[in-house]
Design a protein around this motif. Structure first.
Motif, PDB file in Angstrom:
ATOM      1  N   HIS A  81      -5.071  19.788 -46.912  1.00 46.39           N
ATOM      2  CA  HIS A  81      -5.170  21.299 -46.665  1.00 46.39           C
ATOM      3  C   HIS A  81      -4.388  22.310 -46.983  1.00 46.39           C
ATOM      4  O   HIS A  81      -3.874  22.476 -47.283  1.00 46.39           O
ATOM      5  N   PRO A  82      -5.039  23.114 -46.138  1.00 43.27           N
ATOM      6  CA  PRO A  82      -4.392  24.471 -46.589  1.00 43.27           C
ATOM      7  C   PRO A  82      -3.577  24.776 -46.096  1.00 43.27           C
ATOM      8  O   PRO A  82      -1.819  25.928 -47.087  1.00 43.27           O
ATOM      9  N   THR A  83      -2.588  24.393 -45.305  1.00 42.32           N
ATOM     10  CA  THR A  83      -1.811  24.727 -44.726  1.00 42.32           C
ATOM     11  C   THR A  83      -0.095  23.767 -44.966  1.00 42.32           C
ATOM     12  O   THR A  83       0.786  24.407 -45.003  1.00 42.32           O
ATOM     13  N   PHE A  84      -0.817  23.282 -45.989  1.00 39.60           N
ATOM     14  CA  PHE A  84       0.907  22.361 -46.645  1.00 39.60           C
ATOM     15  C   PHE A  84       1.162  23.534 -47.789  1.00 39.60           C
ATOM     16  O   PHE A  84       2.392  22.921 -47.895  1.00 39.60           O
ATOM     17  N   GLU A  89       5.934  35.113 -49.544  1.00 37.32           N
ATOM     18  CA  GLU A  89       5.685  36.751 -48.762  1.00 37.32           C
ATOM     19  C   GLU A  89       5.545  37.897 -49.213  1.00 37.32           C
ATOM     20  O   GLU A  89       5.816  37.991 -50.235  1.00 37.32           O
ATOM     21  N   GLY A  90       4.492  38.266 -48.200  1.00 38.44           N
ATOM     22  CA  GLY A  90       3.952  39.250 -48.484  1.00 38.44           C
ATOM     23  C   GLY A  90       2.393  39.570 -49.824  1.00 38.44           C
ATOM     24  O   GLY A  90       1.462  40.165 -49.805  1.00 38.44           O
ATOM     25  N   SER A  91       2.364  38.544 -49.453  1.00 37.48           N
ATOM     26  CA  SER A  91       0.472  38.049 -50.213  1.00 37.48           C
ATOM     27  C   SER A  91      -0.147  37.992 -49.443  1.00 37.48           C
ATOM     28  O   SER A  91      -0.246  37.733 -48.314  1.00 37.48           O
ATOM     29  N   LYS A  92      -1.781  38.441 -49.527  1.00 43.19           N
ATOM     30  CA  LYS A  92      -2.412  38.553 -48.969  1.00 43.19           C
ATOM     31  C   LYS A  92      -3.897  38.217 -49.917  1.00 43.19           C
ATOM     32  O   LYS A  92      -3.482  37.800 -50.690  1.00 43.19           O
ATOM     33  N   ASN A  93      -5.111  38.396 -49.063  1.00 45.59           N
ATOM     34  CA  ASN A  93      -6.030  37.679 -49.044  1.00 45.59           C
ATOM     35  C   ASN A  93      -6.225  36.745 -49.644  1.00 45.59           C
ATOM     36  O   ASN A  93      -7.152  35.972 -50.655  1.00 45.59           O
ATOM     37  N   ILE A  94      -5.257  35.312 -49.216  1.00 39.75           N
ATOM     38  CA  ILE A  94      -5.226  33.524 -49.652  1.00 39.75           C
ATOM     39  C   ILE A  94      -5.212  32.803 -48.747  1.00 39.75           C
ATOM     40  O   ILE A  94      -4.540  32.960 -47.746  1.00 39.75           O
TER      41      ILE A  94
END
Lengths: 94, 308
Positions: A81-84, A89-94
């Motif tokens: 699962h992606p939430t793993f 911090e600060g990364s976007k669009n992923i």
């Protein structure tokens, strides 16, 4: 002669582009009759754009009793699962 | 042990599915209740079918035809649900025809005038809806799903009936009289559709514990009466119960005594139409025998040409 007729499971696609969903079953002696009966029984109010029928005897089902053991292999793989994953911090669009 | 796990599942509001373990009596209770419900839909086609050829307008005729077709559909949804418990459609039909299985007594009353189509839709379907809305939460999955589907379709039935009653109540004095007469005849049988008072209902115990039933008969009956009184007032008809009175304290209507002697007499086969309803079902079934046989032979023939 036995009077029992075959039972067919009915799946309806409510709109073009969506998946077929199980809605119930019908009795019929052949596939054409199964389709027509399914149409009469399950699409009286424009519920569908396509119908599948399949003889109930061809459906293979897992047992709900030992469901836990059967689905166990997926329980401990939370890394699917992606939430793993920790994202910086600060990364976007992923 | 198994029974305890079963009850825990029920208590957690989990649905029971066909392949799950269930107590023998749970299965038995469901077969009895669902088949009775299915038979009611099918026999219920007769009192209304009686008026299709005599509907007063093309609009009324198309609507009634669609409604009776829906009842057939509802019967089939319910037979399907019942068959998941391990009984065949053929056995179910046999039990109905032998009188081993019952159907709702309301359908043993005749439909004498066009106004009765109004009363049946408004009151009989209205009462059925109250019951079926409650049964959407029944613990057996296939029954619950069938109820959801049926409830979606039923509200048109009740509204078309109420429309007929409203039109007639606002029509000529004779039409209004017919509407009032239909209400007079169908009121008491309709409120008895919810079954005996809970104090006299032998089967309630386990049905509530197993969450087959979700509300008591008397609770459902009260709900139906409370919502129907105002509807009668709006169209200027009088409910034939001199004891009907709003009870401020309870927030419900008080109502008069039901005639349970009549109820049990109709249940036990002595209503005005019991014999006629079953005879008609048997005749339709045996008249259709050659069709079933031809369909079977046709499918056999097709199979043998496929393999050649």
């Amino acid at each position: 002669m036995s009077e029992n007729t075959d039972v067919w499971e009915v799946f309806i696609q409510s709109k073009n582009g969506l998946a077929h969903k199980h809605v119930g079953n019908v009795h019929a002696t052949d596939k054409e009759m199964a389709l027509q009966n399914a149409r009469d029984l399950y699409t009286r109010r424009n519920e569908g754009s396509c119908i599948w029928v399949v003889k109930s005897e061809y459906i293979v089902s897992s047992e709900s009793e030992d469901g836990e053991a059967f689905f166990d292999p997926s329980n401990d793989k939370i890394y699917r699962h992606p939430t793993f994953y920790k994202m910086p911090e600060g990364s976007k669009n992923i | 042990m198994k029974e305890q796990q079963f009850q825990e599942k029920i208590d957690l509001e989990k649905k029971i599915e066909p392949k799950d373990w269930m107590p023998v009596d749970y299965r038995k209770h469901l077969i009895r209740q669902i088949s009775q419900h299915a038979h009611s839909e099918i026999i219920g086609m007769q009192p209304e079918g009686n008026w299709i050829s005599r509907a007063p307008s093309l609009r009324a005729k198309m609507i009634l035809l669609a409604k009776v077709q829906d009842e057939a559909g509802h019967g089939l949804y319910l037979y399907s649900a019942c068959e998941t418990l391990g009984i065949s459609r053929e056995e179910l039909v046999e039990q109905l025809q032998d009188g081993k299985a019952k159907y709702s007594s309301i359908f043993n009353y005749p439909t004498l005038s066009w106004a009765d189509m109004g009363a049946v839709g408004w009151l009989v379907d209205g009462a059925a809806i109250v019951n079926q809305v409650s049964l959407q939460r029944t613990s057996y999955g296939p029954y619950s799903r069938g109820m959801v589907k049926i409830c979606k379709e039923e509200s048109f039935h009740q509204r078309q009936g109420y429309e007929i009653m409203a039109d007639m109540a606002n029509g000529t004095p004779q039409q209004k009289e017919m509407a009032q007469d239909a209400l007079n005849r169908f009121w008491w049988p309709s409120i008895m559709m919810f079954g005996p008072q809970d104090s006299d209902s032998p089967r309630t115990g386990n049905a509530m514990k197993w969450k087959i039933k979700r509300q008591f008969n008397d609770e459902l009956r009260q709900k139906f009466i409370d919502q129907t009184v105002g509807q009668a007032e709006v169209i200027g008809l009088t409910i034939p119960d001199p004891d009907l009175k709003w009870n401020e304290e309870k927030g419900h209507y008080d109502f008069g005594e039901m005639d349970w002697d009549e109820f049990w007499s109709v249940v036990n086969g002595n209503g005005p139409c019991n014999i006629q309803r079953l005879e008609h079902h048997k005749k339709a079934h045996s008249d259709g025998k050659w069709v079933r046989e031809a369909a079977k032979d046709y499918s056999k023939k097709q199979k043998s040409t496929e393999t050649n």
